[in-house]
Design a protein around this motif. Structure first.
Motif, PDB file in Angstrom:
ATOM      1  N   TRP A  39      -5.046 -12.515  -8.772  1.00  0.00           N
ATOM      2  CA  TRP A  39      -5.861 -11.479  -9.211  1.00  0.00           C
ATOM      3  C   TRP A  39      -6.236 -11.414 -10.717  1.00  0.00           C
ATOM      4  CZ3 TRP A  39      -7.244  -7.698  -6.196  1.00  0.00           C
ATOM      5  CH2 TRP A  39      -6.116  -7.622  -4.970  1.00  0.00           C
ATOM      6  N   ILE A  40      -5.405 -12.409 -11.951  1.00  0.00           N
ATOM      7  CA  ILE A  40      -6.453 -12.586 -12.918  1.00  0.00           C
ATOM      8  C   ILE A  40      -7.847 -13.269 -12.885  1.00  0.00           C
ATOM      9  CG2 ILE A  40      -5.806 -13.861 -15.477  1.00  0.00           C
ATOM     10  CD1 ILE A  40      -2.642 -13.145 -15.092  1.00  0.00           C
ATOM     11  N   ASP A  41      -7.955 -14.501 -11.503  1.00  0.00           N
ATOM     12  CA  ASP A  41      -8.985 -15.270 -12.085  1.00  0.00           C
ATOM     13  C   ASP A  41     -10.198 -14.135 -11.289  1.00  0.00           C
ATOM     14  OD1 ASP A  41      -7.675 -17.803 -12.684  1.00  0.00           O
ATOM     15  OD2 ASP A  41      -7.075 -17.658 -10.085  1.00  0.00           O
ATOM     16  N   LEU A  42      -9.663 -13.514 -10.616  1.00  0.00           N
ATOM     17  CA  LEU A  42     -11.160 -12.419 -10.150  1.00  0.00           C
ATOM     18  C   LEU A  42     -11.321 -11.864 -11.462  1.00  0.00           C
ATOM     19  CD1 LEU A  42      -9.381 -11.983  -6.374  1.00  0.00           C
ATOM     20  CD2 LEU A  42     -11.613 -13.036  -7.189  1.00  0.00           C
ATOM     21  N   PHE A  43     -10.712 -11.495 -11.735  1.00  0.00           N
ATOM     22  CA  PHE A  43     -10.870 -10.446 -12.906  1.00  0.00           C
ATOM     23  C   PHE A  43     -10.980 -10.865 -14.642  1.00  0.00           C
ATOM     24  CE2 PHE A  43      -8.108  -7.010 -10.545  1.00  0.00           C
ATOM     25  CZ  PHE A  43      -9.144  -6.024  -9.507  1.00  0.00           C
ATOM     26  N   ARG A  44     -10.940 -11.884 -14.288  1.00  0.00           N
ATOM     27  CA  ARG A  44     -11.036 -12.473 -15.677  1.00  0.00           C
ATOM     28  C   ARG A  44     -12.326 -12.873 -15.352  1.00  0.00           C
ATOM     29  NH1 ARG A  44      -7.517 -17.306 -17.553  1.00  0.00           N
ATOM     30  NH2 ARG A  44      -5.897 -15.455 -16.777  1.00  0.00           N
ATOM     31  N   GLY A  45     -12.947 -13.301 -14.154  1.00  0.00           N
ATOM     32  CA  GLY A  45     -14.285 -13.487 -14.149  1.00  0.00           C
ATOM     33  C   GLY A  45     -14.705 -12.355 -13.938  1.00  0.00           C
ATOM     34  N   ILE A 125      -9.345  -1.932 -17.813  1.00  0.00           N
ATOM     35  CA  ILE A 125      -8.514  -1.408 -16.929  1.00  0.00           C
ATOM     36  C   ILE A 125      -8.609  -1.429 -15.709  1.00  0.00           C
ATOM     37  CG2 ILE A 125      -9.583   0.744 -17.371  1.00  0.00           C
ATOM     38  CD1 ILE A 125      -6.548   1.978 -16.431  1.00  0.00           C
ATOM     39  N   ALA A 126      -8.239  -2.515 -14.731  1.00  0.00           N
ATOM     40  CA  ALA A 126      -7.961  -2.559 -13.288  1.00  0.00           C
ATOM     41  C   ALA A 126      -7.413  -1.300 -12.070  1.00  0.00           C
ATOM     42  CB  ALA A 126      -8.184  -4.324 -13.470  1.00  0.00           C
ATOM     43  N   ASP A 127      -8.073  -1.737 -10.847  1.00  0.00           N
ATOM     44  CA  ASP A 127      -7.709  -1.559 -10.044  1.00  0.00           C
ATOM     45  C   ASP A 127      -7.072  -2.254  -8.902  1.00  0.00           C
ATOM     46  OD1 ASP A 127      -5.980   0.111  -7.165  1.00  0.00           O
ATOM     47  OD2 ASP A 127      -8.311   1.508  -7.449  1.00  0.00           O
ATOM     48  N   LYS A 128      -5.869  -2.803  -8.159  1.00  0.00           N
ATOM     49  CA  LYS A 128      -5.942  -3.908  -8.098  1.00  0.00           C
ATOM     50  C   LYS A 128      -6.296  -3.714  -6.041  1.00  0.00           C
ATOM     51  CE  LYS A 128      -2.415  -7.122  -9.255  1.00  0.00           C
ATOM     52  NZ  LYS A 128      -1.242  -7.694  -9.346  1.00  0.00           N
ATOM     53  N   SER A 129      -5.573  -1.982  -6.194  1.00  0.00           N
ATOM     54  CA  SER A 129      -5.994  -1.701  -4.730  1.00  0.00           C
ATOM     55  C   SER A 129      -7.670  -1.477  -3.658  1.00  0.00           C
ATOM     56  CB  SER A 129      -5.613   0.082  -3.996  1.00  0.00           C
ATOM     57  OG  SER A 129      -5.886   0.566  -4.900  1.00  0.00           O
ATOM     58  N   THR A 130      -8.530  -1.545  -5.057  1.00  0.00           N
ATOM     59  CA  THR A 130      -9.815  -0.707  -4.426  1.00  0.00           C
ATOM     60  C   THR A 130     -10.756  -2.534  -5.024  1.00  0.00           C
ATOM     61  OG1 THR A 130     -10.304   0.205  -6.539  1.00  0.00           O
ATOM     62  CG2 THR A 130      -9.483   1.213  -4.483  1.00  0.00           C
ATOM     63  N   GLY A 131      -9.991  -2.857  -5.782  1.00  0.00           N
ATOM     64  CA  GLY A 131     -10.863  -3.763  -6.573  1.00  0.00           C
ATOM     65  C   GLY A 131     -11.687  -3.437  -8.186  1.00  0.00           C
ATOM     66  N   GLN A 132     -11.657  -2.544  -8.711  1.00  0.00           N
ATOM     67  CA  GLN A 132     -12.383  -2.067  -9.674  1.00  0.00           C
ATOM     68  C   GLN A 132     -12.071  -2.160 -10.239  1.00  0.00           C
ATOM     69  OE1 GLN A 132     -12.650   1.911  -7.657  1.00  0.00           O
ATOM     70  NE2 GLN A 132     -14.453   1.926  -7.419  1.00  0.00           N
ATOM     71  N   ILE A 133     -12.861  -2.690 -11.644  1.00  0.00           N
ATOM     72  CA  ILE A 133     -12.455  -3.004 -13.058  1.00  0.00           C
ATOM     73  C   ILE A 133     -13.487  -2.330 -13.868  1.00  0.00           C
ATOM     74  CG2 ILE A 133     -13.794  -5.775 -12.631  1.00  0.00           C
ATOM     75  CD1 ILE A 133     -11.156  -6.075 -14.827  1.00  0.00           C
ATOM     76  N   ALA A 134     -13.150  -1.629 -15.122  1.00  0.00           N
ATOM     77  CA  ALA A 134     -13.931  -1.632 -16.000  1.00  0.00           C
ATOM     78  C   ALA A 134     -13.260  -1.581 -17.484  1.00  0.00           C
ATOM     79  CB  ALA A 134     -14.060   0.067 -15.693  1.00  0.00           C
ATOM     80  N   GLN A 135     -14.851  -2.047 -18.521  1.00  0.00           N
ATOM     81  CA  GLN A 135     -14.071  -2.892 -19.536  1.00  0.00           C
ATOM     82  C   GLN A 135     -15.170  -1.667 -20.646  1.00  0.00           C
ATOM     83  OE1 GLN A 135     -15.395  -6.576 -20.641  1.00  0.00           O
ATOM     84  NE2 GLN A 135     -13.804  -6.462 -22.141  1.00  0.00           N
ATOM     85  N   LYS A 148     -17.004  -3.096 -12.285  1.00  0.00           N
ATOM     86  CA  LYS A 148     -17.974  -4.053 -11.266  1.00  0.00           C
ATOM     87  C   LYS A 148     -16.226  -3.691 -10.358  1.00  0.00           C
ATOM     88  CE  LYS A 148     -18.740  -9.030 -10.148  1.00  0.00           C
ATOM     89  NZ  LYS A 148     -18.783  -9.999 -10.466  1.00  0.00           N
ATOM     90  N   ASP A 149     -16.554  -4.182  -8.992  1.00  0.00           N
ATOM     91  CA  ASP A 149     -15.949  -3.655  -8.048  1.00  0.00           C
ATOM     92  C   ASP A 149     -15.963  -5.756  -7.397  1.00  0.00           C
ATOM     93  OD1 ASP A 149     -14.772  -3.802  -5.360  1.00  0.00           O
ATOM     94  OD2 ASP A 149     -15.935  -2.129  -4.948  1.00  0.00           O
ATOM     95  N   ILE A 150     -14.583  -6.071  -7.625  1.00  0.00           N
ATOM     96  CA  ILE A 150     -15.199  -7.497  -7.201  1.00  0.00           C
ATOM     97  C   ILE A 150     -14.977  -8.139  -6.061  1.00  0.00           C
ATOM     98  CG2 ILE A 150     -13.230  -8.523  -9.023  1.00  0.00           C
ATOM     99  CD1 ILE A 150     -10.966  -8.454  -7.766  1.00  0.00           C
ATOM    100  N   TYR A 151     -14.899  -6.673  -4.458  1.00  0.00           N
ATOM    101  CA  TYR A 151     -14.942  -6.974  -3.469  1.00  0.00           C
ATOM    102  C   TYR A 151     -16.234  -6.719  -3.242  1.00  0.00           C
ATOM    103  CZ  TYR A 151     -10.155  -6.325  -3.558  1.00  0.00           C
ATOM    104  OH  TYR A 151      -8.757  -6.570  -4.030  1.00  0.00           O
ATOM    105  N   LYS A 152     -16.957  -6.396  -3.726  1.00  0.00           N
ATOM    106  CA  LYS A 152     -18.771  -5.306  -3.941  1.00  0.00           C
ATOM    107  C   LYS A 152     -19.299  -6.037  -5.365  1.00  0.00           C
ATOM    108  CE  LYS A 152     -17.526  -0.753  -0.784  1.00  0.00           C
ATOM    109  NZ  LYS A 152     -18.034  -0.004  -1.315  1.00  0.00           N
ATOM    110  N   GLU A 153     -20.700  -6.237  -5.316  1.00  0.00           N
ATOM    111  CA  GLU A 153     -21.684  -6.460  -5.476  1.00  0.00           C
ATOM    112  C   GLU A 153     -21.649  -5.275  -7.405  1.00  0.00           C
ATOM    113  OE1 GLU A 153     -22.860  -9.560  -4.951  1.00  0.00           O
ATOM    114  OE2 GLU A 153     -23.170  -8.674  -6.925  1.00  0.00           O
ATOM    115  N   THR A 154     -21.498  -5.130  -8.574  1.00  0.00           N
ATOM    116  CA  THR A 154     -21.965  -4.316  -9.632  1.00  0.00           C
ATOM    117  C   THR A 154     -22.118  -2.675  -9.222  1.00  0.00           C
ATOM    118  OG1 THR A 154     -21.470  -5.956 -11.899  1.00  0.00           O
ATOM    119  CG2 THR A 154     -21.810  -3.819 -12.162  1.00  0.00           C
ATOM    120  N   TYR A 155     -21.603  -1.975  -9.658  1.00  0.00           N
ATOM    121  CA  TYR A 155     -22.415  -0.481  -9.395  1.00  0.00           C
ATOM    122  C   TYR A 155     -22.542   0.309 -10.230  1.00  0.00           C
ATOM    123  CZ  TYR A 155     -17.947   1.228  -8.673  1.00  0.00           C
ATOM    124  OH  TYR A 155     -16.454   1.520  -9.131  1.00  0.00           O
TER     125      TYR A 155
END
Length: 155
Positions: A39-45, A125-135, A148-155
């Motif tokens: 999770w850290i790797d995904l969201f840090r990316g 702040i991120a939500d693991k259940s949806t894969g969404q992160i905001a900064q 960004k939604d790490i499961y999809k593209e940025t929206y």
């Protein structure tokens, strides 16, 4: 010896992070994420992508407004994250990066606490259940919100 030094550094970082979180009223620690977490790797990316020169924020607002105006704007921009209880955050003001799973007691007040706890008014702040992160952060003449939604593209 190097492993022992690393363990000591990690322990100090966790103690500092715990102290930082305990200073927050509307955010409660569930647990700290292990440093080798996927999770850290995904969201840090995602956070790294947000800081690239050619990245485009989802929202931006010129610097120079008052605090309450920014907070209204941030809260409405992050409305898609609202309604959850558990979130994933990089702990503000730690001596080294530590990510934590936290429970948010009041979303709007927690956003304000995250904003206030950073000397530069930035947070993620991120939500693991949806894969969404905001900064949220300031870049030159604007405050920016990247999503960004790490499961999809940025929206």
């Amino acid at each position: 010896m190097m492993l022992q030094n690393e363990q000591i550094r990690r322990k100090r970082a966790l103690m500092s992070a715990k102290k930082s979180i305990n200073q927050l009223t509307y955010i409660k620690l569930i647990d700290f994420e292990k440093s080798d977490s996927k999770w850290i790797d995904l969201f840090r990316g995602a956070l790294s992508d947000f800081r690239k020169i050619d990245s485009s924020p989802k929202f931006q607002k010129p610097v120079g407004d008052d605090k309450s105006s920014y907070l209204v704007w941030i809260k409405s921009s992050l409305d898609f994250l609202k309604g959850k209880e558990n979130y994933f955050i990089p702990v503000p003001n730690g001596i080294s990066p530590v990510w934590a799973n936290v429970k948010i007691l009041d979303f709007e007040k927690a956003i304000e606490e995250l904003w206030d706890s950073s000397p530069t008014n930035e947070f993620a702040i991120a939500d693991k259940s949806t894969g969404q992160i905001a900064q949220v952060y300031s870049e030159e003449k604007y405050y920016e919100i990247h999503i960004k939604d790490i499961y999809k593209e940025t929206y």
